[in-house]
Design a protein around this motif. Structure first.
Motif, PDB file in Angstrom:
ATOM      1  N   LEU A 191       0.828  -1.203   0.000  1.00  0.00           N
ATOM      2  CA  LEU A 191       0.000   0.000   0.000  1.00  0.00           C
ATOM      3  C   LEU A 191       0.869   1.262   0.000  1.00  0.00           C
ATOM      4  CD1 LEU A 191      -2.768  -1.089   2.538  1.00  0.00           C
ATOM      5  CD2 LEU A 191      -2.903  -1.039   0.042  1.00  0.00           C
ATOM      6  N   LEU A 192       1.975   1.244   0.745  1.00  0.00           N
ATOM      7  CA  LEU A 192       2.888   2.387   0.733  1.00  0.00           C
ATOM      8  C   LEU A 192       3.503   2.581  -0.648  1.00  0.00           C
ATOM      9  CD1 LEU A 192       4.503   4.649   2.099  1.00  0.00           C
ATOM     10  CD2 LEU A 192       6.189   2.917   2.790  1.00  0.00           C
ATOM     11  N   ASP A 193       3.924   1.492  -1.269  1.00  0.00           N
ATOM     12  CA  ASP A 193       4.525   1.582  -2.603  1.00  0.00           C
ATOM     13  C   ASP A 193       3.534   2.129  -3.631  1.00  0.00           C
ATOM     14  OD1 ASP A 193       6.903   0.643  -1.684  1.00  0.00           O
ATOM     15  OD2 ASP A 193       6.672  -1.401  -2.441  1.00  0.00           O
ATOM     16  N   ARG A 194       2.255   1.681  -3.541  1.00  0.00           N
ATOM     17  CA  ARG A 194       1.240   2.171  -4.468  1.00  0.00           C
ATOM     18  C   ARG A 194       0.995   3.664  -4.268  1.00  0.00           C
ATOM     19  NH1 ARG A 194       0.362   0.086  -8.972  1.00  0.00           N
ATOM     20  NH2 ARG A 194       2.600   0.276  -8.664  1.00  0.00           N
ATOM     21  N   GLY A 195       0.907   4.087  -3.001  1.00  0.00           N
ATOM     22  CA  GLY A 195       0.700   5.507  -2.718  1.00  0.00           C
ATOM     23  C   GLY A 195       1.856   6.358  -3.185  1.00  0.00           C
ATOM     24  N   LYS A 196       3.078   5.875  -2.948  1.00  0.00           N
ATOM     25  CA  LYS A 196       4.266   6.631  -3.345  1.00  0.00           C
ATOM     26  C   LYS A 196       4.403   6.684  -4.871  1.00  0.00           C
ATOM     27  CE  LYS A 196       9.179   7.121  -2.289  1.00  0.00           C
ATOM     28  NZ  LYS A 196       9.564   7.414  -3.677  1.00  0.00           N
ATOM     29  N   SER A 197       4.095   5.590  -5.543  1.00  0.00           N
ATOM     30  CA  SER A 197       4.192   5.575  -7.012  1.00  0.00           C
ATOM     31  C   SER A 197       3.228   6.578  -7.629  1.00  0.00           C
ATOM     32  CB  SER A 197       3.899   4.161  -7.537  1.00  0.00           C
ATOM     33  OG  SER A 197       4.880   3.246  -7.101  1.00  0.00           O
ATOM     34  N   PHE A 198       2.020   6.640  -7.078  1.00  0.00           N
ATOM     35  CA  PHE A 198       1.042   7.605  -7.588  1.00  0.00           C
ATOM     36  C   PHE A 198       1.542   9.031  -7.368  1.00  0.00           C
ATOM     37  CE2 PHE A 198      -2.548  10.464  -6.825  1.00  0.00           C
ATOM     38  CZ  PHE A 198      -3.289  10.286  -7.984  1.00  0.00           C
ATOM     39  N   ALA A 199       2.046   9.308  -6.164  1.00  0.00           N
ATOM     40  CA  ALA A 199       2.535  10.656  -5.860  1.00  0.00           C
ATOM     41  C   ALA A 199       3.694  11.040  -6.770  1.00  0.00           C
ATOM     42  CB  ALA A 199       2.951  10.733  -4.390  1.00  0.00           C
ATOM     43  N   ASP A 200       4.633  10.118  -6.976  1.00  0.00           N
ATOM     44  CA  ASP A 200       5.784  10.400  -7.836  1.00  0.00           C
ATOM     45  C   ASP A 200       5.347  10.697  -9.268  1.00  0.00           C
ATOM     46  OD1 ASP A 200       7.424   9.999  -5.673  1.00  0.00           O
ATOM     47  OD2 ASP A 200       8.031   7.972  -6.245  1.00  0.00           O
ATOM     48  N   ALA A 201       4.406   9.891  -9.785  1.00  0.00           N
ATOM     49  CA  ALA A 201       3.928  10.104 -11.155  1.00  0.00           C
ATOM     50  C   ALA A 201       3.199  11.434 -11.281  1.00  0.00           C
ATOM     51  CB  ALA A 201       3.003   8.951 -11.566  1.00  0.00           C
ATOM     52  N   LEU A 202       2.450  11.789 -10.246  1.00  0.00           N
ATOM     53  CA  LEU A 202       1.676  13.026 -10.281  1.00  0.00           C
ATOM     54  C   LEU A 202       2.594  14.244 -10.222  1.00  0.00           C
ATOM     55  CD1 LEU A 202      -1.316  13.768 -10.404  1.00  0.00           C
ATOM     56  CD2 LEU A 202      -1.320  13.914  -7.917  1.00  0.00           C
ATOM     57  N   VAL A 203       3.542  14.221  -9.304  1.00  0.00           N
ATOM     58  CA  VAL A 203       4.437  15.368  -9.137  1.00  0.00           C
ATOM     59  C   VAL A 203       5.326  15.550 -10.364  1.00  0.00           C
ATOM     60  CG1 VAL A 203       6.356  16.283  -7.778  1.00  0.00           C
ATOM     61  CG2 VAL A 203       4.389  15.255  -6.621  1.00  0.00           C
ATOM     62  N   ALA A 204       5.738  14.436 -10.981  1.00  0.00           N
ATOM     63  CA  ALA A 204       6.595  14.513 -12.168  1.00  0.00           C
ATOM     64  C   ALA A 204       5.801  14.736 -13.448  1.00  0.00           C
ATOM     65  CB  ALA A 204       7.409  13.224 -12.294  1.00  0.00           C
ATOM     66  N   SER A 205       4.462  14.811 -13.341  1.00  0.00           N
ATOM     67  CA  SER A 205       3.582  14.980 -14.512  1.00  0.00           C
ATOM     68  C   SER A 205       3.793  13.883 -15.539  1.00  0.00           C
ATOM     69  CB  SER A 205       3.814  16.354 -15.163  1.00  0.00           C
ATOM     70  OG  SER A 205       3.463  17.389 -14.281  1.00  0.00           O
ATOM     71  N   ARG A 206       4.048  12.654 -15.047  1.00  0.00           N
ATOM     72  CA  ARG A 206       4.250  11.516 -15.941  1.00  0.00           C
ATOM     73  C   ARG A 206       3.303  10.387 -15.519  1.00  0.00           C
ATOM     74  NH1 ARG A 206       8.489  11.237 -19.365  1.00  0.00           N
ATOM     75  NH2 ARG A 206       8.458   8.964 -19.224  1.00  0.00           N
ATOM     76  N   ILE A 207       2.054  10.528 -15.928  1.00  0.00           N
ATOM     77  CA  ILE A 207       1.038   9.553 -15.549  1.00  0.00           C
ATOM     78  C   ILE A 207       1.381   8.167 -16.077  1.00  0.00           C
ATOM     79  CG2 ILE A 207      -1.378   8.900 -15.962  1.00  0.00           C
ATOM     80  CD1 ILE A 207      -2.140  11.794 -15.674  1.00  0.00           C
ATOM     81  N   SER A 208       2.017   8.095 -17.241  1.00  0.00           N
ATOM     82  CA  SER A 208       2.330   6.782 -17.817  1.00  0.00           C
ATOM     83  C   SER A 208       3.414   6.050 -17.041  1.00  0.00           C
ATOM     84  CB  SER A 208       2.761   6.931 -19.281  1.00  0.00           C
ATOM     85  OG  SER A 208       3.920   7.737 -19.383  1.00  0.00           O
ATOM     86  N   ASP A 209       4.058   6.712 -16.067  1.00  0.00           N
ATOM     87  CA  ASP A 209       5.039   6.020 -15.225  1.00  0.00           C
ATOM     88  C   ASP A 209       4.362   5.113 -14.203  1.00  0.00           C
ATOM     89  OD1 ASP A 209       7.051   7.252 -16.545  1.00  0.00           O
ATOM     90  OD2 ASP A 209       7.583   8.667 -14.960  1.00  0.00           O
TER      91      ASP A 209
END
Length: 735
Positions: free
Chosen positions: A320-338
Motif C-alpha cells: 500500500l505504501l509503494d502504491r501511494g508513493k508511485s502515484f505521488a511520484d507520477a503526479l508530481v513529475a507529470s508523468r502519468i504513464s510512469d
C-alpha cells in the motif's frame, strides 16, 4: 456512549477480567430481571465466571457471566453441573462478551433434549444494542471503556507502530493522523489544507489547557514529519488559524496552543474506532491464514500462525505504501504513464525482499494467497481499513514530494474523455459473472461516468472483443468433443468456468453480449446500454500525425507483437497494430486542440498493455525531436485519481465504499488447461453447494494453484492480449 468505544472495550476483556465483566453484566441484567443473588459456585477453575446467579424471586432462571472464548464447551459443562447445584433450573441465561450469534444453535438443542433447559444468550451484540437505552447501562459501559480503551487509545496515539513500513516515529505519527482524519474531512476541501491540519493535530496530540505548546514548537514538530530544507511556516500558520475556530484553543499573549476539550474527545473516539477496525482487520487476516493452511493440509502452531499473520500485515502495508508513493511520484513529475497497474505477485515479491529474514516457501505461499484474497475479495470493515491506509500513504507521499499538494492535484483533468482498450473491456464482461461487491473494474468505470468522464471505444476494439468471444466458443466446442485444447484457455471461457458454470453453457452466457448474426453491432449496443461506453473513432486524428512519428509508433507496436507471437503471419499481427496505433496517435493528435498541461489533458487511453507505457520512452531513440507526451493511463491510476483528485467530492460515500482498494490484474493471467481440469473437478464435486459458495471454492482453488506456481505475467495482461490476437487469427482463418 459511542458504539465503537463500547465494542472495543468488550473485545479487550480477557480471562483475567471476570470481575470487570461481572460488574458490567449485573448493571444490564438488573434492568431486565431485578436484583440477582449468588446461588452456586460450580467450577473448579476458581474464576469469577464459575459463579451462578438467579433472580431473587425466581429460582428457575440461572445466570452465568463469562468471558471464556470456548462458550459452547462452557455452556455444556455448566448445564451438567446444574443437575446437582440447581435441579429446579429451567432456563440458563449465558452472558458473554464474545460474539456468539447462531454458533450455539446445536448447543441449544442439546440443552433442551438432554437437560430440559432453555438457553438464552446475551452476547456482544446484545450489549451493543442496549448500551444507550438507560443511564445505568451507559455509565457501566463508560466505566469499562475508561479502564480498557482509554489507555489503549493513548498508547496508540503516542507510538504508531501500526505503520511498519515507515522508518521514523515522526513519519508514522503523520501518516496515522492523516489516516484518522482524511476519510471524515469535507471531500471538497483542498488537500493541502487537509494535510497540514492533520499534521498540526498530530503535533498537538498530547496537549490540553494545562499542557500547552508554543507556535514555535508546533512548527518544529510539523517540520520533523516532512523533508528538511523546505519552508512550511505559512502552511502551518494557516492550519493553526483555521483550527483555532473550533479544534484548538489559542493563548494569544504567550502564543501557545492546545487541543480543545471537544477535539480531544473526538480524537479519542476516532482512535477507538480505528483500533477496533484494525482489530477486525487482523481477525480477518488470521481467519484467512487458518483457512489457507487448512486447505493446504498444513498444521500451523500458534506461533507459526501469528508469524504468518504478521508477515501478511507487513507485506500488505508495504504494498500500500509503494502504491501511494508511485502515484505521488507520477503526479508530481507529470508523468502519468510512469504509474502502471501491476499484478500482485511482483508487489508481494518486493515486499518480501524488504524482510530481514526471507520467509519459508510455505509462509510465502500463504502470504501470497491471503494478500490476493484480501485485495480482491474483501468488503466492509476490512476494505475500509485498507482503503484508509492507502489514502493516508498517498497523501503522505504527496506531502513528502511537495508541500502544496492542492496546487499539484488541481492540474489533473476534470471530466474529459477516456478511450478503453480491449484488455479493460474483457474484465468488465467477466464481472457479469461475479457478485455485485466483486465487480472492481465495473465499479471503477461507473464512478468515472458519475464524475462526468466520457467513456469511448473504437470499432477496432469492439472487433477484438467480439473475436475473443468467438475463440472462447471454439474452446467450448473442443472441450465438448473431449479433445485437447492447445495453449492457454481464452480469458472469458476461464472466467465463466471460475464462476461455477459448466463449459457447455458458455454460449448461452455469451448471448448476453452478442448474437450470431451481427456480433459487432450487438457488442457495441451492450457497451452503450449497460456501461455507457460509446464508439468514437480516432482514425481521422491518427492520420494527421507526422509521417516520422507514425512510422516510429507502428514499428514499436509491430516489434512488440512480433516478439510475443512469432508463429503468426505479419498481416494478422498488423490488425492489432493498427488498432493500437489508432488509439495512441489519435489521442495524441486530439490533444493538440486542447492546449493543456501534461496533467490537464482531457483525452486519455486507459489500458493494461505493458507496451503502451513504454512507447514514449522508446520514441526518444527513434525521433529527431522530443516525442509527444504519452496519452496512456492505467486503471489503477484512474482509481487513485477518483479518490484523491479534484473530482473526489463528486463520489458519494456509498459509491466510494464500493470502489476497490487497488486493482489486481493477476486474474488476467493465462489459465492453463490443467488448471481448468481442476476447476471442473471442484465444480463436479461441489455441484450441490449454493452458487456463491461454489464460486468461492473455485476462486480459492485457482488462487492457490497460481500461488504455488509463482508465475508472473508480463505486464499482467500479456496472455490476454495473445488470446485476443489469436481470436482475430481464428476468425480470419489465418495462421
Amino acid at each position: 456512549m459511542h458504539r465503537d468505544r463500547f465494542e472495543l472495550a468488550l473485545k479487550q476483556l480477557s480471562a483475567h477480567d471476570g470481575t470487570l465483566f461481572e460488574q458490567l453484566a449485573s448493571a444490564f441484567a438488573v434492568l431486565e430481571f431485578g436484583e440477582l443473588r449468588t446461588v452456586a459456585s460450580v467450577g473448579g477453575d476458581g474464576g469469577r465466571d464459575a459463579r451462578l446467579f438467579s433472580p431473587v424471586d425466581d429460582d428457575t432462571v440461572i445466570f452465568q457471566y463469562s468471558v471464556t472464548v470456548d462458550f459452547a464447551g462452557k455452556i455444556l459443562r455448566t448445564a451438567e453441573r446444574l443437575k446437582k447445584t440447581a435441579p429446579d433450573a429451567r432456563e440458563l441465561v449465558y452472558v458473554t462478551n464474545q460474539e456468539v450469534g447462531t454458533k450455539v444453535d446445536e448447543v441449544k438443542r442439546r440443552l433442551r433434549k438432554e437437560y430440559r433447559l432453555s438457553l438464552d444468550v446475551w452476547d456482544r451484540a446484545w450489549f451493543l444494542d442496549r448500551v444507550n437505552m438507560h443511564p445505568q447501562t451507559e455509565e457501566a459501559a463508560e466505566s469499562l471503556a475508561r479502564i480498557k480503551v482509554d489507555p489503549l487509545a493513548t498508547s496508540a496515539l503516542g507510538v504508531s507502530s501500526t505503520l511498519p513500513s515507515l522508518s521514523s516515529s515522526e513519519e508514522q505519527e503523520a501518516a496515522l493522523f492523516l489516516e484518522l482524519t482524511f476519510g471524515d474531512e469535507d471531500r471538497h476541501k483542498g488537500l493541502t489544507k487537509v494535510g497540514f491540519e492533520s499534521l498540526v493535530r498530530a503535533a498537538l496530540r498530547d496537549t490540553d489547557s494545562d499542557n500547552r505548546i508554543t507556535r514555535e514548537v508546533v512548527h518544529e514538530r510539523v517540520s520533523s514529519m516532512l523533508p528538511r530544507g523546505r519552508e512550511y511556516g505559512d502552511l502551518v500558520d494557516g492550519a493553526l488559524r483555521r483550527l483555532t475556530k473550533g479544534a484548538l484553543r489559542h493563548w494569544s499573549q504567550s502564543d501557545e496552543f492546545c487541543l480543545s476539550h471537544d477535539a480531544s474527545l473526538l480524537l479519542k473516539d476516532r482512535m477507538t474506532s480505528y483500533t477496533l477496525i484494525q482489530q477486525k482487520f487482523r481477525d480477518e487476516v488470521r481467519d484467512r491464514v487458518v483457512e489457507m493452511a487448512t486447505a493446504e493440509n498444513e498444521t500451523l502452531s500458534t506461533a507459526e500462525t501469528a508469524a504468518a499473520c504478521g508477515l501478511v500485515e507487513a507485506a500488505l502495508d508495504r504494498i500500500l505504501l509503494d502504491r501511494g508513493k508511485s502515484f505521488a511520484d507520477a503526479l508530481v513529475a507529470s508523468r502519468i504513464s510512469d504509474y502502471q497497474s501491476e499484478s500482485l505477485e511482483p508487489l508481494i515479491d518486493r515486499a518480501m525482499r524488504d524482510r530481514e529474514r526471507a520467509p519459508s516457501k510455505k509462509a510465502r505461499q500463504i502470504v501470497s494467497y491471503v494478500i490476493s484474497s484480501m485485495v480482491n475479495n474483501s468488503h466492509g470493515v476490512t476494505r475500509d481499513y485498507m482503503r484508509g491506509r492507502l489514502e493516508s500513504y498517498t497523501l503522505f507521499s504527496l506531502l513528502q514530494a511537495t508541500p502544496d499538494v492542492q496546487k499539484t492535484v488541481v492540474k489533473l483533468f476534470s471530466g474529459g474523455t477516456i478511450w478503453l482498450d480491449a484488455n479493460l473491456i474483457l474484465p468488465v464482461l467477466a464481472e457479469e459473472l461475479a457478485d455485485d461487491e466483486n465487480r472492481a473494474f465495473t465499479r471503477l468505470l461507473e464512478a468515472a461516468r458519475n464524475c462526468g468522464i466520457s467513456l469511448r471505444v473504437t470499432s477496432g476494439i469492439v472487433e477484438e472483443v467480439a473475436s475473443h468471444m468467438r475463440r472462447s466458443l471454439a474452446y467450448a466446442r473442443v472441450e465438448g468433443q473431449g479433445k485437447r485444447w492447445d495453449g492457454d484457455v481464452p480469458f472469458l471461457a476461464a472466467a465463466h468456468a471460475a464462476g461455477g458454470r459448466n463449459t457447455a453453457a458458455l454460449g448461452s452466457w455469451l448471448e448476453n453480449f452478442r448474437g450470431g448474426e451481427q456480433p459487432l453491432e450487438d457488442v457495441a449496443d451492450y457497451l452503450i446500454e449497460v456501461h455507457g461506453i460509446r464508439i468514437q473513432e480516432l482514425n481521422d486524428e491518427a492520420d494527421t500525425a507526422d509521417i516520422e512519428l507514425r512510422g516510429a509508433v507502428q514499428e514499436i507496436w509491430y516489434e512488440a507483437r512480433e516478439r510475443r507471437l512469432t508463429k503468426f503471419a505479419p498481416a494478422t499481427i498488423q490488425i492489432l497494430v493498427n488498432h493500437d496505433v489508432e488509439c495512441y496517435l489519435g489521442i495524441v493528435q486530439r490533444r493538440k486542440k486542447e492546449n493543456k498541461s501534461p496533467l490537464g489533458f482531457n483525452s486519455w487511453w486507459l489500458t493494461l498493455d505493458g507496451t503502451a507505457f513504454k512507447v514514449n520512452e522508446l520514441l526518444r531513440g527513434r525521433l529527431a525531436s522530443d516525442p509527444p507526451l504519452s496519452p496512456v493511463m492505467s486503471p489503477d491510476f484512474l482509481l487513485r485519481y477518483l479518490e484523491i483528485g479534484p473530482l473526489r467530492g463528486q463520489i458519494s460515500r456509498g459509491m466510494r465504499s464500493e470502489l476497490p482498494v487497488m486493482l489486481d490484474v493477476s486474474f488476467l493471467e493465462g489459465v492453463s488447461p490443467h488448471i481448468m481440469q481442476v476447476v471442473e473437478q471442484v465444480r463436479a464435486e461441489n455441484g450441490n453447494l449454493p452458487g456463491r459458495v461454489l464460486r468461492r471454492k473455485i476462486r480459492d482453488t485457482v488462487n492457490r494453484l497460481k500461488s504455488a506456481r509463482g508465475r508472473i505475467a508480463d505486464g499482467g495482461v500479456a496472455l490476454v492480449e495473445q488470446e485476443v490476437l489469436e481470436s482475430i487469427v481464428s476468425s480470419n482463418g489465418q495462421e
